[in-house]
Design a protein around this motif. Structure first.
Motif, PDB file in Angstrom:
ATOM      1  N   ILE A   1       0.750  -1.243  -0.088  1.00  0.00           N
ATOM      2  CA  ILE A   1       0.027   0.024   0.039  1.00  0.00           C
ATOM      3  C   ILE A   1       0.948   1.242  -0.048  1.00  0.00           C
ATOM      4  CG2 ILE A   1      -1.711   1.427   1.390  1.00  0.00           C
ATOM      5  CD1 ILE A   1      -2.888  -1.404   2.172  1.00  0.00           C
ATOM      6  N   PHE A   2       1.904   1.116   0.879  1.00  0.00           N
ATOM      7  CA  PHE A   2       2.835   2.499   0.804  1.00  0.00           C
ATOM      8  C   PHE A   2       3.525   2.794  -0.353  1.00  0.00           C
ATOM      9  CE2 PHE A   2       6.950   4.384   1.969  1.00  0.00           C
ATOM     10  CZ  PHE A   2       6.505   5.510   2.523  1.00  0.00           C
ATOM     11  N   CYS A   3       3.842   1.515  -1.144  1.00  0.00           N
ATOM     12  CA  CYS A   3       4.800   1.815  -2.486  1.00  0.00           C
ATOM     13  C   CYS A   3       3.686   2.205  -3.652  1.00  0.00           C
ATOM     14  CB  CYS A   3       5.053   0.412  -2.691  1.00  0.00           C
ATOM     15  SG  CYS A   3       6.925   0.033  -1.864  1.00  0.00           S
ATOM     16  N   LEU A   4       2.282   1.783  -3.603  1.00  0.00           N
ATOM     17  CA  LEU A   4       1.449   2.343  -4.360  1.00  0.00           C
ATOM     18  C   LEU A   4       1.107   3.899  -4.141  1.00  0.00           C
ATOM     19  CD1 LEU A   4      -0.622  -0.865  -4.814  1.00  0.00           C
ATOM     20  CD2 LEU A   4       0.635   0.084  -6.515  1.00  0.00           C
ATOM     21  N   ILE A   5       1.520   4.429  -2.977  1.00  0.00           N
ATOM     22  CA  ILE A   5       1.198   5.821  -3.010  1.00  0.00           C
ATOM     23  C   ILE A   5       1.989   6.694  -3.995  1.00  0.00           C
ATOM     24  CG2 ILE A   5       1.810   7.737  -1.500  1.00  0.00           C
ATOM     25  CD1 ILE A   5       0.954   6.071   0.982  1.00  0.00           C
ATOM     26  N   ARG A   6       3.203   6.116  -4.276  1.00  0.00           N
ATOM     27  CA  ARG A   6       4.220   6.778  -5.348  1.00  0.00           C
ATOM     28  C   ARG A   6       3.359   6.864  -6.794  1.00  0.00           C
ATOM     29  NH1 ARG A   6       9.424   4.646  -6.258  1.00  0.00           N
ATOM     30  NH2 ARG A   6       9.848   6.742  -7.030  1.00  0.00           N
ATOM     31  N   ARG A   7       2.469   6.095  -7.061  1.00  0.00           N
ATOM     32  CA  ARG A   7       1.957   6.054  -8.387  1.00  0.00           C
ATOM     33  C   ARG A   7       0.505   6.239  -8.614  1.00  0.00           C
ATOM     34  NH1 ARG A   7       5.819   1.155 -10.501  1.00  0.00           N
ATOM     35  NH2 ARG A   7       7.769   2.356 -10.231  1.00  0.00           N
ATOM     36  N   ILE A   8      -0.205   6.069  -7.430  1.00  0.00           N
ATOM     37  CA  ILE A   8      -1.796   5.890  -7.491  1.00  0.00           C
ATOM     38  C   ILE A   8      -2.010   7.215  -6.529  1.00  0.00           C
ATOM     39  CG2 ILE A   8      -3.688   4.979  -7.534  1.00  0.00           C
ATOM     40  CD1 ILE A   8      -2.019   2.277  -8.356  1.00  0.00           C
ATOM     41  N   ASN A   9      -2.707   8.196  -7.171  1.00  0.00           N
ATOM     42  CA  ASN A   9      -3.447   9.227  -6.312  1.00  0.00           C
ATOM     43  C   ASN A   9      -4.559   8.628  -5.534  1.00  0.00           C
ATOM     44  OD1 ASN A   9      -4.021  11.544  -5.356  1.00  0.00           O
ATOM     45  ND2 ASN A   9      -5.370  12.105  -7.026  1.00  0.00           N
ATOM     46  N   GLY A  10      -4.537   8.974  -4.301  1.00  0.00           N
ATOM     47  CA  GLY A  10      -5.605   8.366  -3.120  1.00  0.00           C
ATOM     48  C   GLY A  10      -5.289   7.211  -2.322  1.00  0.00           C
ATOM     49  N   PHE A  11      -4.144   6.761  -2.490  1.00  0.00           N
ATOM     50  CA  PHE A  11      -3.411   5.716  -1.766  1.00  0.00           C
ATOM     51  C   PHE A  11      -3.113   5.939  -0.545  1.00  0.00           C
ATOM     52  CE2 PHE A  11      -3.942   2.044  -4.636  1.00  0.00           C
ATOM     53  CZ  PHE A  11      -3.528   0.885  -3.843  1.00  0.00           C
ATOM     54  N   GLN A  12      -2.745   7.298  -0.209  1.00  0.00           N
ATOM     55  CA  GLN A  12      -2.375   7.672   0.979  1.00  0.00           C
ATOM     56  C   GLN A  12      -3.392   7.544   2.142  1.00  0.00           C
ATOM     57  OE1 GLN A  12      -2.620   9.549  -1.623  1.00  0.00           O
ATOM     58  NE2 GLN A  12      -3.431  11.594  -1.302  1.00  0.00           N
TER      59      GLN A  12
ATOM     60  N   MET B   1      -4.271  -5.480  -4.376  1.00  0.00           N
ATOM     61  CA  MET B   1      -2.941  -4.923  -4.760  1.00  0.00           C
ATOM     62  C   MET B   1      -2.500  -5.537  -5.788  1.00  0.00           C
ATOM     63  SD  MET B   1      -2.518  -2.542  -2.322  1.00  0.00           S
ATOM     64  CE  MET B   1      -4.667  -2.436  -2.084  1.00  0.00           C
ATOM     65  N   GLY B   2      -2.690  -7.165  -5.719  1.00  0.00           N
ATOM     66  CA  GLY B   2      -2.214  -7.807  -7.180  1.00  0.00           C
ATOM     67  C   GLY B   2      -2.966  -7.273  -8.326  1.00  0.00           C
ATOM     68  N   PHE B   3      -3.973  -6.616  -8.459  1.00  0.00           N
ATOM     69  CA  PHE B   3      -4.612  -6.046  -9.517  1.00  0.00           C
ATOM     70  C   PHE B   3      -4.036  -4.802  -9.902  1.00  0.00           C
ATOM     71  CE2 PHE B   3      -8.286  -8.732  -8.478  1.00  0.00           C
ATOM     72  CZ  PHE B   3      -8.487  -9.925  -9.940  1.00  0.00           C
ATOM     73  N   PHE B   4      -3.749  -3.929  -8.701  1.00  0.00           N
ATOM     74  CA  PHE B   4      -3.010  -2.869  -9.100  1.00  0.00           C
ATOM     75  C   PHE B   4      -1.474  -2.988  -9.771  1.00  0.00           C
ATOM     76  CE2 PHE B   4      -5.855  -0.942  -5.858  1.00  0.00           C
ATOM     77  CZ  PHE B   4      -6.404   0.258  -6.774  1.00  0.00           C
ATOM     78  N   LEU B   5      -0.974  -4.185  -9.209  1.00  0.00           N
ATOM     79  CA  LEU B   5       0.478  -4.263  -9.938  1.00  0.00           C
ATOM     80  C   LEU B   5       0.079  -4.950 -11.432  1.00  0.00           C
ATOM     81  CD1 LEU B   5       1.792  -5.826  -6.725  1.00  0.00           C
ATOM     82  CD2 LEU B   5       2.434  -3.437  -7.691  1.00  0.00           C
ATOM     83  N   LEU B   6      -0.831  -5.898 -11.441  1.00  0.00           N
ATOM     84  CA  LEU B   6      -0.855  -6.588 -12.669  1.00  0.00           C
ATOM     85  C   LEU B   6      -1.439  -5.676 -13.850  1.00  0.00           C
ATOM     86  CD1 LEU B   6      -0.947  -9.367 -14.169  1.00  0.00           C
ATOM     87  CD2 LEU B   6      -3.082  -9.945 -13.306  1.00  0.00           C
ATOM     88  N   PHE B   7      -2.449  -4.788 -13.508  1.00  0.00           N
ATOM     89  CA  PHE B   7      -2.952  -3.712 -14.406  1.00  0.00           C
ATOM     90  C   PHE B   7      -2.621  -2.420 -13.889  1.00  0.00           C
ATOM     91  CE2 PHE B   7      -5.844  -7.536 -14.010  1.00  0.00           C
ATOM     92  CZ  PHE B   7      -5.819  -8.121 -15.208  1.00  0.00           C
ATOM     93  N   PRO B   8      -1.514  -2.030 -14.008  1.00  0.00           N
ATOM     94  CA  PRO B   8      -0.952  -0.414 -13.711  1.00  0.00           C
ATOM     95  C   PRO B   8      -1.768   0.467 -14.174  1.00  0.00           C
ATOM     96  CG  PRO B   8       0.709  -1.613 -15.015  1.00  0.00           C
ATOM     97  CD  PRO B   8      -0.324  -2.589 -14.735  1.00  0.00           C
ATOM     98  N   GLY B   9      -2.366   0.354 -15.607  1.00  0.00           N
ATOM     99  CA  GLY B   9      -2.916   1.247 -16.184  1.00  0.00           C
ATOM    100  C   GLY B   9      -4.451   1.056 -16.394  1.00  0.00           C
ATOM    101  N   MET B  10      -4.733   0.240 -15.018  1.00  0.00           N
ATOM    102  CA  MET B  10      -6.611   0.470 -15.136  1.00  0.00           C
ATOM    103  C   MET B  10      -7.277   1.714 -14.848  1.00  0.00           C
ATOM    104  SD  MET B  10      -7.539  -1.127 -10.973  1.00  0.00           S
ATOM    105  CE  MET B  10      -6.091  -2.178 -10.760  1.00  0.00           C
ATOM    106  N   PRO B  11      -8.561   1.689 -15.393  1.00  0.00           N
ATOM    107  CA  PRO B  11      -9.388   2.947 -15.456  1.00  0.00           C
ATOM    108  C   PRO B  11      -9.445   3.514 -14.016  1.00  0.00           C
ATOM    109  CG  PRO B  11     -10.391   1.232 -16.673  1.00  0.00           C
ATOM    110  CD  PRO B  11      -9.195   0.484 -16.005  1.00  0.00           C
TER     111      PRO B  11
END
Length: 185
Positions: A85-96, A142-152
């Motif tokens: 979750i912390f790592c995804l903060i860097r790339r996806i707005n709202g993860f904070q 979290m797996g989906f966020f990593l597998l599909f980084p460009g998801m809508p």
């Protein structure tokens, strides 16, 4: 509480391995410059999940269920999910916000468990179904966020709300338990 012979059981070695995978995941994710690089981080997350699944089976089959293992497994889960979750903060707005909900709930559960140990001399019994469901849903999301980084964006928001809702529901589930403990103080 913990016995020296419990340190090196097969399930506990798997738990240590899962904890060691956390910095590997963080390194791979932070240094990912392509989708392929992100998939390497996902592979580490999957390896951690598979190890989590098999350590429980090994503990029961090999009769190596230990107090250390009961404590180690949720620690590995929390460290892994928190890192992702912390790592995804860097790339996806709202993860904070999801990270904040996760941290507040985990601190709340830690304080509740410490209170239970102080009052009863033991920690709360294992995770409730809702906690296990929240962990599973969060891992898969979290797996989906990593597998599909460009998801809508709409899917991203849905998954963040789903995870945040499940994490919050787990914390709320334990409110009555902690209120009963507080009355004993």
């Amino acid at each position: 509480m913990f016995q020296k012979k419990d340190l090196f059981t097969i399930p506990n070695l798997m738990g240590y391995f899962r904890i060691l995978l956390v910095p590997v995941f963080i390194y791979l994710y932070i240094n990912a410059h392509s989708v392929t690089d992100t998939y390497k981080a996902l592979a580490v997350l999957i390896l951690s999940g598979v190890t989590d699944f098999f350590d429980g089976i090994a503990a029961r089959k090999l009769h190596q269920v230990t107090e250390l293992g009961k404590a180690l497994d949720p620690v590995a889960d929390k460290l892994t999910l928190g890192a992702v979750i912390f790592c995804l903060i860097r790339r996806i707005n709202g993860f904070q916000y999801l990270f904040l909900v996760f941290i507040v709930k985990e601190l709340y559960m830690l304080l509740g468990n410490l209170t239970a140990m102080k009052l009863n001399g033991k920690k709360l019994d294992g995770a409730a179904f809702i906690g296990k469901a929240a962990t599973m849903i969060t891992y898969w999301s979290m797996g989906f966020f990593l597998l599909f980084p460009g998801m809508p964006r709409a899917v991203q928001i849905f998954l963040m709300i789903l995870c945040g809702g499940m994490i919050t529901a787990t914390g709320l589930y334990y409110l009555p338990v902690f209120f009963r403990l507080a009355k004993k103080i």
